[in-house]
Design an enzyme around this catalytic site. Structure first.
Site, PDB file in Angstrom:
ATOM      1  N   ASP A 212       0.827  -1.133  -0.002  1.00  0.00           N
ATOM      2  CA  ASP A 212       0.058  -0.012   0.046  1.00  0.00           C
ATOM      3  C   ASP A 212       0.758   1.275  -0.007  1.00  0.00           C
ATOM      4  O   ASP A 212       2.023   1.082   0.305  1.00  0.00           O
ATOM      5  CB  ASP A 212      -1.039   0.034   1.260  1.00  0.00           C
ATOM      6  CG  ASP A 212      -2.156   0.965   1.131  1.00  0.00           C
ATOM      7  OD1 ASP A 212      -2.093   1.585   0.047  1.00  0.00           O
ATOM      8  OD2 ASP A 212      -3.108   0.692   1.822  1.00  0.00           O
TER       9      ASP A 212
ATOM     10  N   CYS B 168     -10.189 -25.102  15.286  1.00  0.00           N
ATOM     11  CA  CYS B 168      -8.695 -24.726  14.761  1.00  0.00           C
ATOM     12  C   CYS B 168      -7.916 -25.221  15.612  1.00  0.00           C
ATOM     13  O   CYS B 168      -8.011 -25.527  16.862  1.00  0.00           O
ATOM     14  CB  CYS B 168      -8.642 -23.425  14.293  1.00  0.00           C
ATOM     15  SG  CYS B 168      -8.665 -22.159  15.785  1.00  0.00           S
TER      16      CYS B 168
ATOM     17  N   ALA C  56     -11.793   2.829  -0.235  1.00  0.00           N
ATOM     18  CA  ALA C  56     -12.237   3.847   1.002  1.00  0.00           C
ATOM     19  C   ALA C  56     -13.656   2.930   1.611  1.00  0.00           C
ATOM     20  O   ALA C  56     -14.913   3.447   1.764  1.00  0.00           O
ATOM     21  CB  ALA C  56     -12.754   5.089   0.486  1.00  0.00           C
TER      22      ALA C  56
ATOM     23  N   CYS D 256     -15.248 -23.691  17.297  1.00  0.00           N
ATOM     24  CA  CYS D 256     -14.543 -23.941  16.243  1.00  0.00           C
ATOM     25  C   CYS D 256     -13.305 -24.877  16.630  1.00  0.00           C
ATOM     26  O   CYS D 256     -13.048 -25.371  17.609  1.00  0.00           O
ATOM     27  CB  CYS D 256     -13.605 -22.470  16.297  1.00  0.00           C
ATOM     28  SG  CYS D 256     -12.038 -22.624  15.021  1.00  0.00           S
TER      29      CYS D 256
ATOM     30  N   CYS E  36      -8.495 -23.494  19.061  1.00  0.00           N
ATOM     31  CA  CYS E  36      -9.445 -23.551  19.700  1.00  0.00           C
ATOM     32  C   CYS E  36      -9.671 -25.066  20.247  1.00  0.00           C
ATOM     33  O   CYS E  36     -10.397 -25.508  20.968  1.00  0.00           O
ATOM     34  CB  CYS E  36     -10.715 -23.229  18.978  1.00  0.00           C
ATOM     35  SG  CYS E  36     -10.858 -21.771  18.421  1.00  0.00           S
TER      36      CYS E  36
HETATM   37 ZN    ZN Z   1     -10.394 -21.370  16.477  1.00  0.00          ZN
END
Ligand code: ZN
Length: 497
Positions: free
Chosen positions: A93, A281, A196, A279, A284
């Site tokens: 950016d 993952c 924006a 979750c 988690c």
């Molecule tokens: Zn997770």
């Protein structure tokens, strides 16, 4: 069509594509999520973004690098890829965001493009002017003119193999966005961020987000790779992809984690309020919310709660992106958008805004895909329903035709019997095994589906004024029956028994 972007699969206006990034010598599969890497604070090391999360591309800020003595020289000497330790593609950016925040920055497009080239960026950005939503028209036009000059300066710059972004601005004025899109597509630049959008995204103004994207896309045309700048909440990825966006960047995963916020596909939760993690993952699976609250800043050796939250936030975002891609491949992206729309009223507004453009989506929507699931009354406005109605107007009919929701009676005086399936309407037997008439629909239809089916009957009737039509319906609502032309006979199958 630009030769560095190839579209492989479509669903609605969503697509799976391949973006060639020659300077990094990689091809990035889209839709792609670019984690935002703050060069000063590496919440998660870029090498892990690649190896553990599957990030093929990231975005960092060349303006921050340029204005921070400590890192500028290293970035110039080592090059961005070594400096960040990342082999994928790197977008940079330009400081436009800082310009929008603080009103002034000390760099021109020419200077920042040259700096991005020197540090080895693969996709550079000019200094455009991000006009916020709801700005007055005069300001939006004036700033758009400045953005156009920035694009011209970027075009004139020496860029070699580096791709260059051509941001599309125009605030909340659809005509300005469309014109800006047309102008950007006419430059020799390569990737098209819709800019924006952060103020809209942060306040969940998803209907206006969809309107801005669709307006930009009408100007850009279907072949342009589109980046929804600042969008990285997993909740809205399916919607934004269905509207035609290809690239996303997530600062949310790290920023939200700093405030103890936990992202899900239906919104944002606070770590403090959670008893369970919904979750699976790695974070988690190994921790409970109480573990993370207790961990706080960490014990010095292991990661902090903020870092683990950031990892979960990124896992859930990449997981949703894979789900979106699979939905495109199977042709059930709009079913996924519909499910996400049930998670938050703002998402439902976004979905409804998307369906306002069903005719635009229809142009790229495949003619055949996995079975259409009718699970909400919004589904009556999907492109497939309008397409079937258009097809009805081209079908020819015999003199006396029964259209029925039930099976054909064994004994009748009609020349032919066609089935009626809400929300599509009538269809001849020959089409019964074709998409979308293979749809799975509930036995208890809703009023909106009946009305849509009645509109299908009306389309058939008006294309065939000589045909005597009778509709056998399963207790349709008055609103649906009112849509039928007067000359169409009706029989309520339920009272017939
Ligand atoms: Zn997770």
């Amino acid at each position: 069509m630009r030769d560095h972007f190839e579209i492989r699969d479509h669903d609605a206006a969503g697509r799976i594509g391949r973006l060639e990034v020659p300077r990094a010598d990689v091809t990035v599969e889209t839709p792609a999520l670019l984690p935002v890497v703050n060069p000063n604070v590496l919440t998660i090391e870029p090498s892990r973004l690649e190896s553990e999360f599957g990030a093929e591309m990231l975005i960092t800020n060349s303006y921050i690098i340029r204005s921070t003595d400590r890192i500028r020289d290293r970035a110039v000497d080592e090059g961005l890829h070594d400096f960040l330790d990342f082999d994928g593609a790197i977008m940079t950016d330009s400081g436009s965001f800082q310009l929008a925040e603080y009103g002034d920055i000390d760099v021109t497009t020419e200077e920042i493009i040259e700096f991005q080239r020197r540090i080895g960026s693969d996709v550079a950005t000019p200094v455009d002017v991000p006009t916020p939503p709801d700005a007055d028209r005069e300001r939006a036009e004036r700033e758009l003119a400045t953005t156009k000059r920035a694009l011209a300066d970027a075009e004139a710059a020496e860029t070699g193999e580096m791709l260059v972004n051509a941001p599309v601005q125009g605030s909340t004025y659809a005509d300005l966005r469309e014109e800006a899109g047309r102008h950007a597509a006419g430059t020799g630049l390569d990737v098209f961020p819709v800019g924006a959008m952060v103020p809209l995204l942060n306040s969940y103004r998803y209907a206006e987000t969809v309107e801005a994207v669709r307006a930009a896309k009408r100007g850009l045309g279907p072949g342009a790779p589109v980046h929804l700048f600042g969008a990285g909440h997993p909740m809205m990825l399916a919607l934004a992809v269905a509207a035609g966006c290809d690239l996303f960047d997530s600062a949310a995963y790290a920023l939200m984690a700093r405030d103890g916020r936990y992202l899900t596909v239906s919104g944002t939760e606070h770590l403090e309020d959670l008893d369970y993690f919904p979750c699976s993952c790695p974070v988690c699976a190994e921790h409970t919310p109480a573990d993370l609250r207790e961990l706080g800043e960490g014990d010095g050796d292991g990661p902090s709660a903020e870092r683990l939250l950031a990892e979960h936030n990124l896992h859930v975002t990449f997981e949703e992106l894979r789900r979106v891609k699979e939905a495109i491949r199977s042709g059930n992206l709009l079913e996924l958008v519909d499910r996400r729309a049930r998670g938050h009223p703002a998402m439902l507004d976004g979905y409804r805004a998307l369906l306002d453009h069903a005719d635009e989506l229809e142009r790229t929507d495949p003619g055949s895909k996995d079975a259409f699931f009718h699970t909400s009354h919004e589904a009556t406005r999907r492109p497939e329903v309008g397409r079937h109605r258009d097809r009805l107007a081209r079908l020819t009919t015999p003199e006396a035709l029964l259209l029925t929701e039930s099976k054909a009676p064994s004994d009748h005086d009609y020349d032919a019997v066609w089935r009626v399936k809400p929300p599509f309407g009538p269809y001849p037997p020959a089409l019964s095994e074709t998409y979308p008439l293979t749809a799975e629909v509930p036995e208890r239809t809703d009023d909106a589906a009946q009305v849509a089916a009645a509109e299908g009957v009306a389309a058939l009737a008006s294309a065939n004024p000589e045909t005597d039509l009778t509709v056998g319906h399963d207790a349709w609502c008055d609103r649906a029956l009112d849509r039928l032309p007067d000359r169409v006979e009706t029989e309520n199958l339920r009272t017939l028994g």
